[in-house]
Scaffold this motif. Structure first.
Motif, PDB file in Angstrom:
ATOM      1  N   SER A 110      41.284  35.242  40.679  1.00  0.00           N
ATOM      2  CA  SER A 110      40.530  36.368  40.124  1.00  0.00           C
ATOM      3  C   SER A 110      39.677  37.091  41.170  1.00  0.00           C
ATOM      4  CB  SER A 110      39.633  35.885  38.979  1.00  0.00           C
ATOM      5  OG  SER A 110      40.411  35.402  37.906  1.00  0.00           O
ATOM      6  N   LYS A 115      43.922  40.428  36.795  1.00  0.00           N
ATOM      7  CA  LYS A 115      44.601  39.797  35.671  1.00  0.00           C
ATOM      8  C   LYS A 115      45.606  38.747  36.145  1.00  0.00           C
ATOM      9  CE  LYS A 115      44.232  43.897  32.711  1.00  0.00           C
ATOM     10  NZ  LYS A 115      44.987  44.899  31.911  1.00  0.00           N
ATOM     11  N   VAL A 117      47.787  35.257  36.066  1.00  0.00           N
ATOM     12  CA  VAL A 117      48.397  34.325  35.113  1.00  0.00           C
ATOM     13  C   VAL A 117      49.020  33.195  35.920  1.00  0.00           C
ATOM     14  CG1 VAL A 117      50.193  34.003  33.376  1.00  0.00           C
ATOM     15  CG2 VAL A 117      48.903  36.145  33.441  1.00  0.00           C
ATOM     16  N   SER A 187      45.752  31.688  31.441  1.00  0.00           N
ATOM     17  CA  SER A 187      45.102  32.929  31.855  1.00  0.00           C
ATOM     18  C   SER A 187      43.765  33.036  31.133  1.00  0.00           C
ATOM     19  CB  SER A 187      45.993  34.140  31.535  1.00  0.00           C
ATOM     20  OG  SER A 187      45.489  35.311  32.130  1.00  0.00           O
ATOM     21  N   ILE A 191      44.095  37.575  27.264  1.00  0.00           N
ATOM     22  CA  ILE A 191      45.532  37.820  27.279  1.00  0.00           C
ATOM     23  C   ILE A 191      46.103  37.821  25.862  1.00  0.00           C
ATOM     24  CG2 ILE A 191      46.235  35.395  27.500  1.00  0.00           C
ATOM     25  CD1 ILE A 191      48.418  36.246  29.394  1.00  0.00           C
ATOM     26  N   LEU A 214      53.863  41.253  30.791  1.00  0.00           N
ATOM     27  CA  LEU A 214      52.738  40.943  31.673  1.00  0.00           C
ATOM     28  C   LEU A 214      52.761  41.847  32.898  1.00  0.00           C
ATOM     29  CD1 LEU A 214      52.830  37.035  31.540  1.00  0.00           C
ATOM     30  CD2 LEU A 214      50.931  38.460  30.765  1.00  0.00           C
ATOM     31  N   TYR A 219      49.308  42.585  34.778  1.00  0.00           N
ATOM     32  CA  TYR A 219      49.018  41.183  35.063  1.00  0.00           C
ATOM     33  C   TYR A 219      49.862  40.715  36.257  1.00  0.00           C
ATOM     34  CZ  TYR A 219      46.265  40.283  30.835  1.00  0.00           C
ATOM     35  OH  TYR A 219      45.279  40.283  29.879  1.00  0.00           O
ATOM     36  N   ASN A 220      49.371  39.708  36.954  1.00  0.00           N
ATOM     37  CA  ASN A 220      50.079  39.153  38.097  1.00  0.00           C
ATOM     38  C   ASN A 220      50.354  37.672  37.855  1.00  0.00           C
ATOM     39  OD1 ASN A 220      49.956  41.313  40.479  1.00  0.00           O
ATOM     40  ND2 ASN A 220      48.025  41.412  39.346  1.00  0.00           N
TER      41      ASN A 220
END
Length: 333
Positions: A110, A115, A117, A187, A191, A214, A219-220
């Motif tokens: 983070s 974002k 995951v 996550s 989410i 995602l 999101y990554n």
């Protein structure tokens, strides 16, 4: 920091073991909120659990079950704003301090990404003695990062759906990935509100569509080393077995036909890819499937493998630094 632990189960004799393992091996036991959808013939005696006040338990007679994605969506409906979200299968064992592991890696990620995951196919365990629950962990000494790739013999197996597999990458560095596993998905709790599970899928395409949603929502996906959970995979030699929703013996007890649910799920997958779906279950707006093709080497829309080395062996992403092209910058990097 609370963790919403989502577990959906279909007549799984290992569900109790999974719950007990998660609680016993958590470093901060009081911070785990169990969200359980139990599709079975008989309810659990939930008030016998030491962590009963932390257990949100939804029992459903098995004949009303409608598939994996639907059950996971139902489990997510029990969410009440917890800080983190972890989804596992109902046949999972947890290593000591697993909660600290996931939170610490998420915090690290983070710092560079808004974002992140964390996901992977967990390593396997088998039961050697059912009475004593003596287990054997496979690849226990393999602390490398396990990534996810497409099975080259089952790419675009039926329409847009492809089979996936885990791969030990040979080092213990964080890897940026392009696929997710439903049995290990961690996550932030948000989410669930941003990208909730699609209840109209059945089984095939569940992980595929979640990875695309995602990615296109910004999101990554990351794979981390030495993931602290082990999974009981299906094997003919298994001491403990469980029925599947699509078994013929299970089918006779239901009004809903599993084949019809599967076909509906396939149509749903088509609608997602072909952008014929609107709302929270559709693809996002931050990126698109062309961006996904450039990143992964897998062209979903045209059902083509553009970079076999990466799609099947993770060659390109193996050497990509996890924090490359990070979304957050600062004087301390």
């Amino acid at each position: 920091m609370t963790i919403f632990l989502s577990i959906s189960s279909y007549k799984d004799p290992l569900l109790i073991n999974t719950l007990q393992s998660a609680y016993k091996n958590a470093k901060n036991k009081d911070s785990i909120i169990f969200a359980v959808v139990d599709q079975n013939d008989q309810k659990l005696e939930v008030d016998n659990f030491d962590f009963f006040p932390q257990l949100r338990y939804h029992f459903l007679p098995a004949e009303f079950a409608r598939g994996c994605a639907w059950a996971r969506s139902l489990a997510q409906s029990l969410y009440m704003g917890e800080d983190y979200f972890l989804q596992v299968d109902s046949h999972t064992i947890f290593e000591q301090d697993w909660d600290e592991y996931f939170i610490s890696y998420h915090k690290k990620l983070s710092k560079k990404f808004y974002k992140p995951v964390i996901s992977s196919y967990p390593r396997n365990f088998e039961i050697e003695n059912l009475e004593t629950m003596k287990i054997k962990r496979h690849q226990e000494d393999d602390s490398n990062t396990h990534v996810m790739v497409i099975d080259d013999e089952n790419v675009f197996k039926e329409g847009y759906f492809s089979m996936k597999k885990g791969l030990s990458i040979g080092d213990n560095e964080i890897k940026k990935g392009f696929l997710i596993a439903g049995g290990c998905l961690f996550s932030s709790g948000s989410i669930i509100e941003d990208i909730p599970y699609d209840p109209y899928l059945y089984f095939d395409g569940e992980e595929d569509s979640m990875a695309w949603r995602l990615f296109t929502n910004g999101y990554n996906i990351f794979h981390t080393p030495n993931t602290p959970i082990f999974h009981y995979y299906v094997d003919p030699s298994n001491i403990v077995t469980r029925p599947f929703h699509w078994d013929q013996t299970e089918e006779t007890k239901r009004d809903t036909n599993w084949h019809d649910l599967k076909q509906r799920g396939r149509k749903r997958l088509n609608a997602i890819v072909e952008n014929n779906l609107e709302g929270v279950y559709a693809l996002g707006q931050a990126k698109n499937l062309d961006d996904y093709s450039l990143f992964s080497g897998l062209d979903i829309k045209n059902k083509q493998v553009l970079d076999p080395g990466n799609v099947f062996n993770f060659n390109k992403l193996k050497d990509l630094k996890w924090n490359q092209d990070s979304e957050k910058t600062g004087i301390f990097g």
